[in-house]
Design an enzyme around this catalytic site. Structure first.
Site, PDB file in Angstrom:
ATOM      1  N   LYS A  58      -4.500   0.689   3.441  1.00 49.01           N
ATOM      2  CA  LYS A  58      -4.494  -0.286   2.347  1.00 49.01           C
ATOM      3  C   LYS A  58      -3.645  -1.465   2.790  1.00 49.01           C
ATOM      4  O   LYS A  58      -2.483  -1.301   3.151  1.00 49.01           O
ATOM      5  CB  LYS A  58      -3.915   0.366   1.091  1.00 49.01           C
ATOM      6  CG  LYS A  58      -4.047  -0.434  -0.166  1.00 49.01           C
ATOM      7  CD  LYS A  58      -3.591   0.431  -1.341  1.00 49.01           C
ATOM      8  CE  LYS A  58      -3.829  -0.238  -2.666  1.00 49.01           C
ATOM      9  NZ  LYS A  58      -3.437   0.629  -3.780  1.00 49.01           N
ATOM     10  N   ASP A 107      -0.992   4.351 -14.738  1.00 50.54           N
ATOM     11  CA  ASP A 107      -2.310   3.735 -14.587  1.00 50.54           C
ATOM     12  C   ASP A 107      -3.352   4.804 -14.280  1.00 50.54           C
ATOM     13  O   ASP A 107      -4.243   4.608 -13.467  1.00 50.54           O
ATOM     14  CB  ASP A 107      -2.288   2.673 -13.479  1.00 50.54           C
ATOM     15  CG  ASP A 107      -3.545   1.801 -13.493  1.00 50.54           C
ATOM     16  OD1 ASP A 107      -4.151   1.637 -14.575  1.00 50.54           O
ATOM     17  OD2 ASP A 107      -3.927   1.296 -12.421  1.00 50.54           O
ATOM     18  N   VAL A 167      -8.921  -1.793   1.398  1.00 50.29           N
ATOM     19  CA  VAL A 167      -8.712  -0.480   1.994  1.00 50.29           C
ATOM     20  C   VAL A 167      -9.746  -0.273   3.085  1.00 50.29           C
ATOM     21  O   VAL A 167     -10.930  -0.533   2.881  1.00 50.29           O
ATOM     22  CB  VAL A 167      -8.810   0.652   0.942  1.00 50.29           C
ATOM     23  CG1 VAL A 167      -8.592   2.009   1.591  1.00 50.29           C
ATOM     24  CG2 VAL A 167      -7.797   0.429  -0.172  1.00 50.29           C
ATOM     25  N   ALA A 208      -5.659  -5.897  -2.854  1.00 54.72           N
ATOM     26  CA  ALA A 208      -5.600  -5.262  -1.534  1.00 54.72           C
ATOM     27  C   ALA A 208      -6.994  -4.876  -1.069  1.00 54.72           C
ATOM     28  O   ALA A 208      -7.932  -4.852  -1.851  1.00 54.72           O
ATOM     29  CB  ALA A 208      -4.705  -4.029  -1.589  1.00 54.72           C
TER      30      ALA A 208
END
Length: 181
Positions: A56, A151, A41, A39
């Site tokens: 995003k 994560d 941003v 992605a």
């Protein structure tokens, strides 16, 4: 073209005032740190809300686009359920008619914890403790919503500064979070 699609679909528009030093720094930081295979941003403004946000956008041509779409949507759904001052607020997410998948979230004027650690080399004990307590508070709020981050790392923790120069922490990127229950 992307800006027009997003404005039609979500009432979002990119606003980077390149005459402003703060906007130049923010745009350069976002471009430098958040352009990847998954992605991108961008610094944007939510038109209806009149506030800055980090926009995003999922790359269409990245590897394994179908599974990434699910991950991206899961990030938006999981993070939007968490209402806590140490978790970045999700303002909007969805898909445009052209199948452009987006997530509009709170913009944090600051840096990642990873960048702060690399720049500072060592944090004073009190500051490290305060940051850790804010991270723990964010994770507690997520766990109360049955969301496990999975994560957590320094680059998924943003350290921002309020108008009086006090630092605060925001946990971001719930992309591989797991909803329990």
């Amino acid at each position: 073209r992307v800006e027009q699609q997003l404005q039609r679909a979500t009432r979002l528009r990119a606003v980077v005032d390149l005459t402003s030093e703060r906007d130049r720094r923010a745009a350069a930081y976002l471009e430098r740190h958040y352009v990847c295979l998954v992605a991108q941003v961008f610094l944007a403004e939510h038109v209806r809300m009149g506030r800055r946000c980090a926009l995003k956008i999922l790359n269409r041509h990245g590897p394994d686009h179908a599974s990434l779409t699910g991950r991206f949507t899961r990030e938006a759904a999981n993070a939007s359920r968490i209402n806590h001052p140490n978790v970045a607020t999700i303002y909007d997410f969805g898909e445009t008619p052209d199948r452009l998948i987006y997530l509009a979230m709170e913009y944090i004027d600051g840096e990642t914890l990873g960048a702060l650690i690399r720049r500072s080399r060592a944090l004073p004990h009190e500051r490290a403790r305060d940051i850790t307590l804010e991270i723990c508070a964010a994770l507690t709020a997520a766990h109360r919503q049955n969301v496990v981050h999975r994560d957590l790392k320094p680059d998924n923790i943003l350290v921002g500064y309020d108008d009086e120069g006090r630092s605060f922490v925001k946990v971001v990127d719930f992309g591989i979070a797991k909803a329990l229950g």
